[in-house]
Write an enzyme that holds these catalytic residues in place. Structure first.
Site, PDB file in Angstrom:
ATOM      1  N   ASP A 223       0.838  -1.195   0.000  1.00  0.00           N
ATOM      2  CA  ASP A 223       0.000   0.000   0.000  1.00  0.00           C
ATOM      3  C   ASP A 223       0.878   1.253   0.000  1.00  0.00           C
ATOM      4  O   ASP A 223       1.916   1.309   0.667  1.00  0.00           O
ATOM      5  CB  ASP A 223      -0.882  -0.022   1.251  1.00  0.00           C
ATOM      6  N   GLU A 249       1.413  -0.303  -5.089  1.00  0.00           N
ATOM      7  CA  GLU A 249       0.479   0.761  -5.422  1.00  0.00           C
ATOM      8  C   GLU A 249       1.266   2.044  -5.693  1.00  0.00           C
ATOM      9  O   GLU A 249       1.734   2.707  -4.769  1.00  0.00           O
ATOM     10  CB  GLU A 249      -0.518   1.002  -4.290  1.00  0.00           C
TER      11      GLU A 249
END
Length: 488
Positions: A223, A249
Protein backbone atom coordinates in the site's frame (compact mmCIF):
# COMPACT_ATOMS: atom_id res chain seq x y z
CA UNK A 1 12.53 -12.67 -7.01
CA UNK A 2 9.64 -14.27 -8.87
CA UNK A 3 6.39 -12.42 -9.23
CA UNK A 4 2.87 -13.28 -10.32
CA UNK A 5 1.80 -15.04 -12.37
CA UNK A 6 4.01 -17.99 -11.54
CA UNK A 7 3.61 -21.70 -12.20
CA UNK A 8 4.27 -23.89 -9.17
CA UNK A 9 3.13 -27.14 -7.62
CA UNK A 10 0.10 -25.27 -6.32
CA UNK A 11 -0.62 -23.90 -9.78
CA UNK A 12 -0.63 -27.41 -11.19
CA UNK A 13 -3.13 -28.40 -8.49
CA UNK A 14 -5.23 -25.41 -9.50
CA UNK A 15 -5.22 -26.50 -13.12
CA UNK A 16 -6.41 -29.95 -12.14
CA UNK A 17 -9.17 -28.40 -10.04
CA UNK A 18 -10.23 -26.14 -12.89
CA UNK A 19 -10.23 -29.00 -15.35
CA UNK A 20 -12.52 -30.98 -13.07
CA UNK A 21 -14.74 -27.95 -12.55
CA UNK A 22 -15.23 -27.13 -16.22
CA UNK A 23 -15.88 -30.76 -17.02
CA UNK A 24 -18.58 -31.01 -14.37
CA UNK A 25 -20.48 -27.71 -14.58
CA UNK A 26 -22.61 -26.07 -17.24
CA UNK A 27 -21.87 -24.37 -19.53
CA UNK A 28 -18.29 -25.68 -19.36
CA UNK A 29 -19.38 -29.25 -19.91
CA UNK A 30 -17.12 -30.73 -22.58
CA UNK A 31 -14.89 -33.35 -20.92
CA UNK A 32 -12.58 -33.23 -23.92
CA UNK A 33 -11.56 -29.61 -23.31
CA UNK A 34 -9.89 -27.96 -20.34
CA UNK A 35 -8.12 -24.77 -19.30
CA UNK A 36 -4.80 -23.92 -20.88
CA UNK A 37 -2.43 -26.56 -19.58
CA UNK A 38 0.54 -24.21 -19.00
CA UNK A 39 -1.23 -22.09 -16.38
CA UNK A 40 -1.03 -18.99 -18.55
CA UNK A 41 -4.75 -18.32 -18.26
CA UNK A 42 -4.86 -18.78 -14.51
CA UNK A 43 -3.74 -15.32 -13.39
CA UNK A 44 -6.82 -13.30 -12.39
CA UNK A 45 -6.86 -11.76 -8.92
CA UNK A 46 -9.83 -10.45 -6.96
CA UNK A 47 -9.86 -7.87 -4.19
CA UNK A 48 -12.51 -8.80 -1.62
CA UNK A 49 -12.57 -5.42 0.07
CA UNK A 50 -13.37 -5.53 3.79
CA UNK A 51 -14.52 -9.14 3.71
CA UNK A 52 -14.06 -11.04 6.96
CA UNK A 53 -11.58 -13.89 7.01
CA UNK A 54 -14.36 -16.44 7.48
CA UNK A 55 -16.25 -15.01 4.50
CA UNK A 56 -13.12 -15.09 2.31
CA UNK A 57 -12.57 -18.72 3.22
CA UNK A 58 -16.11 -19.70 2.28
CA UNK A 59 -15.88 -17.71 -0.97
CA UNK A 60 -12.66 -19.45 -2.00
CA UNK A 61 -14.36 -22.82 -1.72
CA UNK A 62 -17.78 -21.91 -3.08
CA UNK A 63 -16.99 -19.39 -5.81
CA UNK A 64 -13.40 -18.30 -6.41
CA UNK A 65 -11.83 -21.71 -6.97
CA UNK A 66 -14.63 -23.04 -9.19
CA UNK A 67 -14.77 -19.78 -11.21
CA UNK A 68 -11.02 -19.89 -11.93
CA UNK A 69 -9.69 -17.01 -9.85
CA UNK A 70 -5.98 -17.48 -9.15
CA UNK A 71 -5.50 -15.25 -6.11
CA UNK A 72 -7.49 -13.22 -3.62
CA UNK A 73 -6.33 -9.95 -2.07
CA UNK A 74 -7.47 -9.50 1.52
CA UNK A 75 -7.82 -6.20 3.33
CA UNK A 76 -5.01 -5.32 5.77
CA UNK A 77 -4.83 -7.96 8.52
CA UNK A 78 -2.95 -5.92 11.14
CA UNK A 79 -4.35 -4.23 14.27
CA UNK A 80 -5.75 -0.78 13.45
CA UNK A 81 -7.38 2.23 15.08
CA UNK A 82 -10.97 2.00 16.21
CA UNK A 83 -13.74 3.60 14.18
CA UNK A 84 -16.55 2.78 11.78
CA UNK A 85 -15.01 4.24 8.60
CA UNK A 86 -13.41 2.03 5.96
CA UNK A 87 -10.05 3.79 6.21
CA UNK A 88 -9.48 2.82 9.84
CA UNK A 89 -8.15 -0.47 8.47
CA UNK A 90 -5.33 1.52 6.83
CA UNK A 91 -4.08 3.08 10.08
CA UNK A 92 -1.92 0.44 11.80
CA UNK A 93 -1.50 0.42 15.56
CA UNK A 94 0.57 -2.76 15.74
CA UNK A 95 1.47 -5.70 13.52
CA UNK A 96 -0.66 -8.15 15.48
CA UNK A 97 -2.93 -10.10 13.13
CA UNK A 98 -6.06 -9.04 14.98
CA UNK A 99 -8.61 -6.76 13.34
CA UNK A 100 -12.31 -6.16 12.96
CA UNK A 101 -12.20 -8.69 10.12
CA UNK A 102 -11.09 -11.54 12.34
CA UNK A 103 -8.41 -13.13 14.48
CA UNK A 104 -5.00 -14.56 13.68
CA UNK A 105 -6.45 -18.05 13.96
CA UNK A 106 -9.25 -17.19 11.51
CA UNK A 107 -6.79 -15.66 9.07
CA UNK A 108 -4.59 -18.76 9.21
CA UNK A 109 -7.57 -21.04 8.66
CA UNK A 110 -8.74 -18.89 5.75
CA UNK A 111 -5.37 -19.16 4.00
CA UNK A 112 -5.41 -22.95 4.33
CA UNK A 113 -8.98 -23.15 3.05
CA UNK A 114 -8.23 -20.96 0.03
CA UNK A 115 -5.15 -23.01 -0.80
CA UNK A 116 -7.30 -26.11 -0.66
CA UNK A 117 -9.56 -24.49 -3.25
CA UNK A 118 -6.59 -23.65 -5.50
CA UNK A 119 -6.58 -19.94 -4.67
CA UNK A 120 -3.52 -18.03 -3.47
CA UNK A 121 -3.88 -15.42 -0.72
CA UNK A 122 -2.27 -11.99 -0.91
CA UNK A 123 -2.39 -9.51 1.96
CA UNK A 124 -2.71 -5.74 1.70
CA UNK A 125 0.40 -4.54 3.58
CA UNK A 126 0.36 -1.04 5.08
CA UNK A 127 4.05 -0.30 5.61
CA UNK A 128 4.48 3.37 4.72
CA UNK A 129 2.85 4.81 7.81
CA UNK A 130 1.08 4.25 11.11
CA UNK A 131 -1.85 6.33 12.41
CA UNK A 132 -3.05 9.87 11.84
CA UNK A 133 -4.59 12.24 14.37
CA UNK A 134 -7.32 14.83 14.06
CA UNK A 135 -5.23 17.57 15.68
CA UNK A 136 -1.62 18.69 15.59
CA UNK A 137 -0.93 17.20 19.01
CA UNK A 138 -0.48 13.54 19.89
CA UNK A 139 -3.67 11.96 21.17
CA UNK A 140 -3.16 8.67 23.04
CA UNK A 141 -5.39 5.87 21.87
CA UNK A 142 -6.06 2.15 22.09
CA UNK A 143 -6.13 -0.03 19.00
CA UNK A 144 -8.58 -2.74 18.03
CA UNK A 145 -6.69 -5.45 19.95
CA UNK A 146 -5.90 -3.27 22.96
CA UNK A 147 -2.48 -1.90 22.02
CA UNK A 148 -1.73 1.60 23.29
CA UNK A 149 -0.40 4.17 20.83
CA UNK A 150 0.25 7.82 20.14
CA UNK A 151 0.87 9.49 16.81
CA UNK A 152 4.63 8.88 17.00
CA UNK A 153 4.80 6.22 19.73
CA UNK A 154 3.96 2.50 19.36
CA UNK A 155 5.30 0.57 22.37
CA UNK A 156 7.50 -2.32 21.35
CA UNK A 157 7.61 -1.16 17.72
CA UNK A 158 8.43 2.48 17.06
CA UNK A 159 9.17 5.77 18.80
CA UNK A 160 9.60 9.31 17.52
CA UNK A 161 13.03 8.60 16.01
CA UNK A 162 11.47 6.03 13.67
CA UNK A 163 9.38 8.61 11.79
CA UNK A 164 10.06 11.25 9.17
CA UNK A 165 9.45 14.84 10.13
CA UNK A 166 10.14 16.23 6.68
CA UNK A 167 10.20 19.95 7.50
CA UNK A 168 9.35 20.75 3.88
CA UNK A 169 5.83 22.06 4.52
CA UNK A 170 4.26 23.95 7.46
CA UNK A 171 2.38 20.89 8.72
CA UNK A 172 4.77 18.20 7.42
CA UNK A 173 2.01 16.95 5.08
CA UNK A 174 2.42 16.42 1.34
CA UNK A 175 1.26 19.48 -0.58
CA UNK A 176 3.13 19.29 -3.90
CA UNK A 177 3.24 16.03 -5.87
CA UNK A 178 5.78 17.61 -8.22
CA UNK A 179 8.27 17.44 -5.34
CA UNK A 180 9.54 13.88 -4.95
CA UNK A 181 11.02 14.61 -1.51
CA UNK A 182 7.60 15.67 -0.22
CA UNK A 183 5.90 12.65 -1.74
CA UNK A 184 8.32 10.21 -0.14
CA UNK A 185 9.25 11.80 3.21
CA UNK A 186 6.29 14.00 4.22
CA UNK A 187 3.05 12.74 5.71
CA UNK A 188 0.16 11.49 3.62
CA UNK A 189 -2.88 13.24 5.16
CA UNK A 190 -1.20 13.42 8.57
CA UNK A 191 -0.41 9.68 8.75
CA UNK A 192 2.79 9.21 10.75
CA UNK A 193 5.38 8.53 8.03
CA UNK A 194 7.76 5.70 8.85
CA UNK A 195 11.47 6.29 8.26
CA UNK A 196 11.79 3.29 5.97
CA UNK A 197 15.35 4.39 5.16
CA UNK A 198 16.47 3.25 8.63
CA UNK A 199 17.53 -0.31 9.49
CA UNK A 200 15.18 -0.64 12.48
CA UNK A 201 12.06 0.26 10.51
CA UNK A 202 13.05 -1.90 7.57
CA UNK A 203 13.76 -4.90 9.80
CA UNK A 204 10.49 -4.43 11.70
CA UNK A 205 8.40 -4.23 8.53
CA UNK A 206 10.17 -7.24 7.02
CA UNK A 207 9.54 -9.20 10.23
CA UNK A 208 5.81 -8.41 9.96
CA UNK A 209 5.64 -9.59 6.35
CA UNK A 210 7.64 -12.69 7.25
CA UNK A 211 5.14 -13.45 10.00
CA UNK A 212 2.30 -13.30 7.47
CA UNK A 213 4.25 -15.64 5.19
CA UNK A 214 4.48 -18.08 8.10
CA UNK A 215 0.67 -18.19 8.04
CA UNK A 216 0.79 -19.27 4.40
CA UNK A 217 0.35 -15.91 2.66
CA UNK A 218 1.64 -15.97 -0.93
CA UNK A 219 2.19 -12.30 -1.69
CA UNK A 220 1.60 -8.68 -0.79
CA UNK A 221 0.06 -5.52 -2.12
CA UNK A 222 2.41 -2.79 -0.91
CA UNK A 223 0.00 0.00 0.00
CA UNK A 224 1.11 3.57 -0.79
CA UNK A 225 4.39 2.33 -2.31
CA UNK A 226 4.62 5.65 -4.15
CA UNK A 227 5.33 7.27 -0.78
CA UNK A 228 8.39 5.07 -0.17
CA UNK A 229 11.52 5.50 -2.27
CA UNK A 230 12.00 2.45 -4.53
CA UNK A 231 15.21 1.62 -2.67
CA UNK A 232 13.29 1.38 0.61
CA UNK A 233 10.77 -1.04 -0.90
CA UNK A 234 13.67 -3.03 -2.34
CA UNK A 235 15.36 -3.27 1.06
CA UNK A 236 12.15 -4.49 2.72
CA UNK A 237 11.27 -7.16 0.15
CA UNK A 238 14.88 -8.30 -0.19
CA UNK A 239 14.48 -10.02 3.16
CA UNK A 240 11.55 -12.12 1.93
CA UNK A 241 11.90 -15.60 0.39
CA UNK A 242 12.24 -16.03 -3.35
CA UNK A 243 8.84 -16.52 -4.92
CA UNK A 244 7.03 -14.05 -2.67
CA UNK A 245 4.56 -12.15 -4.82
CA UNK A 246 4.76 -8.36 -4.82
CA UNK A 247 2.48 -5.77 -6.40
CA UNK A 248 2.97 -2.10 -5.56
CA UNK A 249 0.48 0.76 -5.42
CA UNK A 250 2.09 3.60 -7.39
CA UNK A 251 -0.54 5.97 -8.76
CA UNK A 252 0.54 7.46 -12.07
CA UNK A 253 0.27 11.26 -12.15
CA UNK A 254 0.78 13.38 -15.25
CA UNK A 255 4.29 14.81 -15.31
CA UNK A 256 5.04 13.79 -11.72
CA UNK A 257 8.63 12.87 -10.82
CA UNK A 258 7.63 9.63 -9.01
CA UNK A 259 6.55 7.09 -11.62
CA UNK A 260 5.51 3.42 -11.64
CA UNK A 261 8.50 2.57 -13.84
CA UNK A 262 10.86 3.34 -10.96
CA UNK A 263 9.45 0.42 -8.94
CA UNK A 264 9.41 -2.48 -11.39
CA UNK A 265 12.68 -3.95 -10.10
CA UNK A 266 10.84 -4.75 -6.85
CA UNK A 267 7.88 -6.53 -8.44
CA UNK A 268 4.73 -5.79 -10.37
CA UNK A 269 3.00 -2.40 -10.16
CA UNK A 270 -0.64 -1.38 -10.48
CA UNK A 271 -1.17 0.52 -13.75
CA UNK A 272 -3.79 3.12 -12.82
CA UNK A 273 -3.79 4.57 -16.34
CA UNK A 274 -5.63 1.53 -17.73
CA UNK A 275 -8.62 1.94 -15.42
CA UNK A 276 -8.81 5.66 -16.06
CA UNK A 277 -8.54 5.32 -19.84
CA UNK A 278 -10.95 2.44 -20.43
CA UNK A 279 -13.90 4.61 -19.35
CA UNK A 280 -13.21 7.13 -22.12
CA UNK A 281 -12.57 4.38 -24.65
CA UNK A 282 -15.91 2.72 -23.97
CA UNK A 283 -17.67 6.04 -24.47
CA UNK A 284 -16.08 6.23 -27.93
CA UNK A 285 -14.73 3.13 -29.67
CA UNK A 286 -14.49 -0.04 -27.53
CA UNK A 287 -12.05 -1.51 -30.04
CA UNK A 288 -9.39 0.85 -28.67
CA UNK A 289 -9.58 -0.86 -25.28
CA UNK A 290 -7.60 -3.74 -26.76
CA UNK A 291 -4.74 -1.34 -27.52
CA UNK A 292 -4.56 0.23 -24.06
CA UNK A 293 -1.12 -0.44 -22.65
CA UNK A 294 0.65 -0.43 -26.01
CA UNK A 295 1.62 3.25 -26.03
CA UNK A 296 3.60 5.70 -23.95
CA UNK A 297 2.47 6.28 -20.40
CA UNK A 298 2.00 2.58 -19.63
CA UNK A 299 4.13 -0.01 -17.94
CA UNK A 300 5.28 -3.00 -19.99
CA UNK A 301 2.65 -5.72 -19.87
CA UNK A 302 4.78 -8.12 -17.80
CA UNK A 303 5.18 -5.47 -15.08
CA UNK A 304 1.56 -4.27 -14.97
CA UNK A 305 -1.42 -5.28 -12.85
CA UNK A 306 -4.62 -3.77 -14.26
CA UNK A 307 -8.08 -3.15 -12.87
CA UNK A 308 -11.32 -1.41 -13.75
CA UNK A 309 -11.66 -0.03 -10.21
CA UNK A 310 -10.43 -0.52 -6.66
CA UNK A 311 -11.49 0.66 -3.21
CA UNK A 312 -9.93 4.11 -3.72
CA UNK A 313 -10.94 4.83 -7.30
CA UNK A 314 -14.59 3.86 -6.80
CA UNK A 315 -14.67 6.51 -4.07
CA UNK A 316 -12.78 9.32 -5.79
CA UNK A 317 -14.57 8.84 -9.11
CA UNK A 318 -11.42 8.45 -11.21
CA UNK A 319 -12.67 5.19 -12.76
CA UNK A 320 -15.86 3.36 -13.50
CA UNK A 321 -17.55 1.59 -10.60
CA UNK A 322 -20.49 -0.70 -9.85
CA UNK A 323 -22.75 2.35 -10.24
CA UNK A 324 -22.01 2.33 -13.98
CA UNK A 325 -23.84 -0.96 -14.46
CA UNK A 326 -23.56 -2.38 -17.96
CA UNK A 327 -20.63 -0.14 -18.91
CA UNK A 328 -18.73 -1.39 -15.87
CA UNK A 329 -19.41 -4.98 -16.91
CA UNK A 330 -18.14 -4.39 -20.44
CA UNK A 331 -14.95 -2.79 -19.11
CA UNK A 332 -14.27 -5.92 -17.05
CA UNK A 333 -15.02 -8.15 -20.04
CA UNK A 334 -12.51 -6.26 -22.18
CA UNK A 335 -9.88 -6.35 -19.43
CA UNK A 336 -10.25 -10.12 -19.08
CA UNK A 337 -10.37 -10.69 -22.84
CA UNK A 338 -7.19 -8.76 -23.59
CA UNK A 339 -3.52 -9.55 -23.22
CA UNK A 340 -2.20 -6.50 -21.37
CA UNK A 341 -1.11 -6.94 -17.79
CA UNK A 342 -2.38 -9.17 -15.00
CA UNK A 343 -6.09 -8.47 -14.43
CA UNK A 344 -7.68 -7.88 -11.03
CA UNK A 345 -11.41 -7.85 -10.35
CA UNK A 346 -12.80 -5.73 -7.51
CA UNK A 347 -15.63 -6.63 -5.12
CA UNK A 348 -16.89 -4.27 -2.42
CA UNK A 349 -20.06 -2.86 -0.86
CA UNK A 350 -22.51 -0.09 -1.77
CA UNK A 351 -22.15 3.38 -0.28
CA UNK A 352 -23.30 6.97 -0.64
CA UNK A 353 -20.92 8.46 1.93
CA UNK A 354 -17.34 7.84 0.75
CA UNK A 355 -16.20 7.34 4.36
CA UNK A 356 -18.80 4.65 5.04
CA UNK A 357 -17.34 1.46 6.47
CA UNK A 358 -18.72 -2.04 5.95
CA UNK A 359 -21.67 -3.29 7.99
CA UNK A 360 -20.59 -3.92 11.59
CA UNK A 361 -22.08 -5.26 14.79
CA UNK A 362 -22.45 -3.27 18.01
CA UNK A 363 -18.82 -4.01 18.95
CA UNK A 364 -17.45 -2.89 15.59
CA UNK A 365 -16.80 -6.32 14.11
CA UNK A 366 -17.53 -6.51 10.39
CA UNK A 367 -20.43 -8.78 9.52
CA UNK A 368 -19.91 -11.72 7.20
CA UNK A 369 -20.82 -11.12 3.57
CA UNK A 370 -24.19 -11.98 2.06
CA UNK A 371 -24.18 -11.77 -1.73
CA UNK A 372 -27.81 -12.61 -2.39
CA UNK A 373 -29.21 -15.09 -4.87
CA UNK A 374 -28.47 -13.24 -8.12
CA UNK A 375 -25.94 -10.43 -7.78
CA UNK A 376 -25.59 -8.32 -10.89
CA UNK A 377 -25.43 -4.82 -12.35
CA UNK A 378 -29.19 -4.29 -12.04
CA UNK A 379 -29.44 -5.05 -8.32
CA UNK A 380 -31.18 -2.47 -6.15
CA UNK A 381 -28.56 -1.71 -3.49
CA UNK A 382 -28.69 0.19 -0.23
CA UNK A 383 -25.73 1.41 1.82
CA UNK A 384 -23.56 -1.48 3.04
CA UNK A 385 -25.16 -4.04 0.72
CA UNK A 386 -22.43 -6.26 -0.69
CA UNK A 387 -22.12 -5.73 -4.45
CA UNK A 388 -20.25 -9.01 -5.17
CA UNK A 389 -19.08 -7.93 -8.62
CA UNK A 390 -16.79 -10.96 -8.89
CA UNK A 391 -19.89 -13.18 -8.99
CA UNK A 392 -21.69 -11.25 -11.73
CA UNK A 393 -22.35 -13.71 -14.55
CA UNK A 394 -20.38 -11.89 -17.24
CA UNK A 395 -17.38 -11.20 -15.01
CA UNK A 396 -17.14 -14.68 -13.50
CA UNK A 397 -17.79 -16.19 -16.93
CA UNK A 398 -14.89 -14.23 -18.44
CA UNK A 399 -12.55 -15.42 -15.67
CA UNK A 400 -13.29 -19.00 -16.72
CA UNK A 401 -12.98 -18.04 -20.40
CA UNK A 402 -9.55 -16.55 -19.76
CA UNK A 403 -8.46 -19.74 -17.99
CA UNK A 404 -9.40 -21.71 -21.10
CA UNK A 405 -7.77 -19.48 -23.72
CA UNK A 406 -4.51 -18.99 -21.79
CA UNK A 407 -1.89 -17.03 -23.68
CA UNK A 408 -3.28 -17.90 -27.13
CA UNK A 409 -2.70 -14.95 -29.47
CA UNK A 410 -5.34 -12.42 -30.47
CA UNK A 411 -6.86 -13.39 -33.83
CA UNK A 412 -9.93 -12.58 -35.91
CA UNK A 413 -10.19 -9.05 -34.54
CA UNK A 414 -13.23 -7.20 -35.85
CA UNK A 415 -14.81 -3.87 -34.97
CA UNK A 416 -17.31 -1.24 -35.88
CA UNK A 417 -17.96 2.09 -34.18
CA UNK A 418 -19.56 0.70 -31.03
CA UNK A 419 -18.66 -3.00 -31.05
CA UNK A 420 -15.58 -5.21 -31.05
CA UNK A 421 -14.87 -8.92 -31.35
CA UNK A 422 -11.69 -10.89 -30.96
CA UNK A 423 -10.56 -14.49 -30.86
CA UNK A 424 -7.77 -16.04 -28.85
CA UNK A 425 -6.14 -18.62 -31.08
CA UNK A 426 -8.44 -21.57 -31.68
CA UNK A 427 -9.67 -21.57 -28.07
CA UNK A 428 -12.09 -18.66 -27.62
CA UNK A 429 -14.12 -15.82 -29.11
CA UNK A 430 -15.71 -12.79 -27.42
CA UNK A 431 -17.87 -9.97 -28.76
CA UNK A 432 -18.75 -6.72 -26.97
CA UNK A 433 -21.64 -4.52 -28.04
CA UNK A 434 -21.39 -1.11 -26.38
CA UNK A 435 -23.99 0.40 -28.69
CA UNK A 436 -27.66 1.22 -28.18
CA UNK A 437 -28.88 -1.22 -30.85
CA UNK A 438 -28.76 -4.99 -31.13
CA UNK A 439 -25.69 -6.23 -32.99
CA UNK A 440 -26.56 -8.75 -35.70
CA UNK A 441 -23.61 -9.87 -37.77
CA UNK A 442 -21.52 -12.79 -39.03
CA UNK A 443 -18.03 -13.09 -37.56
CA UNK A 444 -14.97 -14.94 -38.77
CA UNK A 445 -13.58 -17.23 -36.08
CA UNK A 446 -10.75 -19.69 -35.61
CA UNK A 447 -12.86 -21.80 -33.25
CA UNK A 448 -13.29 -25.32 -34.62
CA UNK A 449 -16.63 -25.96 -36.29
CA UNK A 450 -19.33 -27.07 -33.90
CA UNK A 451 -21.83 -25.89 -31.29
CA UNK A 452 -20.87 -23.63 -28.40
CA UNK A 453 -22.48 -22.17 -25.27
CA UNK A 454 -22.21 -18.51 -24.31
CA UNK A 455 -20.22 -18.64 -21.05
CA UNK A 456 -21.52 -15.22 -19.99
CA UNK A 457 -25.14 -16.38 -19.96
CA UNK A 458 -27.10 -18.58 -17.61
CA UNK A 459 -27.63 -22.06 -19.05
CA UNK A 460 -26.47 -22.56 -22.64
CA UNK A 461 -27.30 -19.83 -25.14
CA UNK A 462 -26.09 -21.72 -28.20
CA UNK A 463 -24.33 -20.69 -31.41
CA UNK A 464 -22.91 -22.82 -34.22
CA UNK A 465 -19.57 -22.31 -35.94
CA UNK A 466 -19.67 -23.48 -39.57
CA UNK A 467 -16.86 -23.11 -42.10
CA UNK A 468 -15.05 -20.67 -39.82
CA UNK A 469 -17.95 -18.26 -39.34
CA UNK A 470 -20.59 -17.71 -36.67
CA UNK A 471 -23.83 -15.70 -36.73
CA UNK A 472 -24.30 -13.63 -33.57
CA UNK A 473 -27.08 -11.52 -32.09
CA UNK A 474 -25.83 -9.43 -29.20
CA UNK A 475 -28.25 -7.15 -27.32
CA UNK A 476 -27.16 -3.56 -26.66
CA UNK A 477 -24.67 -2.95 -23.85
CA UNK A 478 -23.90 -6.64 -23.40
CA UNK A 479 -21.23 -9.17 -24.32
CA UNK A 480 -21.10 -12.81 -25.33
CA UNK A 481 -18.19 -15.27 -25.23
CA UNK A 482 -17.52 -18.85 -26.32
CA UNK A 483 -14.63 -21.21 -25.74
CA UNK A 484 -13.63 -24.77 -26.54
CA UNK A 485 -14.56 -26.00 -23.06
CA UNK A 486 -18.18 -24.80 -23.34
CA UNK A 487 -20.14 -27.14 -25.55
CA UNK A 488 -23.83 -28.06 -25.29
Amino acid sequence: MTHLPRTSARALTVLALLAATVAACSPHADPGAAPATDGSGHDVGVELFQWTWDAVAAECTDELGPAGYAWVLTSPPQEHVRGEQWWTAYQPVSYRVESRLGTREQYTAMVATCHGAGVEVWADAVVNHMTGTSTSTDVPGTGWAGSAYEHYAYPGLYDDADFHHCGLTPDDDIHDYDDAAQVQTCELVNLADLATDTPHVRDTVTAYLTDLLSLGVDGFRIDAAKHLPPADVAAIVAGLPDGTGIVQEVIRGSGEPVTPEQYTANGKVFEFAWGRDVEAVLAGSPDLALDLGSGAGYLPSDDAVVFVDNHDTERNGSTLSYRDGATYVLANVLMLAGTYGTPTVYSGYAFDDTDLGPAQDADGRVLDVTCGDAPGPDADLADDDWVCQHRWAAIAGMVGWRAVVGDAPVVDRWSQSDAVALGRGERGLVVVNAGDDELVTTLTTSLPDGRYCDVLASGCAEVTVHDGTVDVRVPPHTAQAWDVAARP
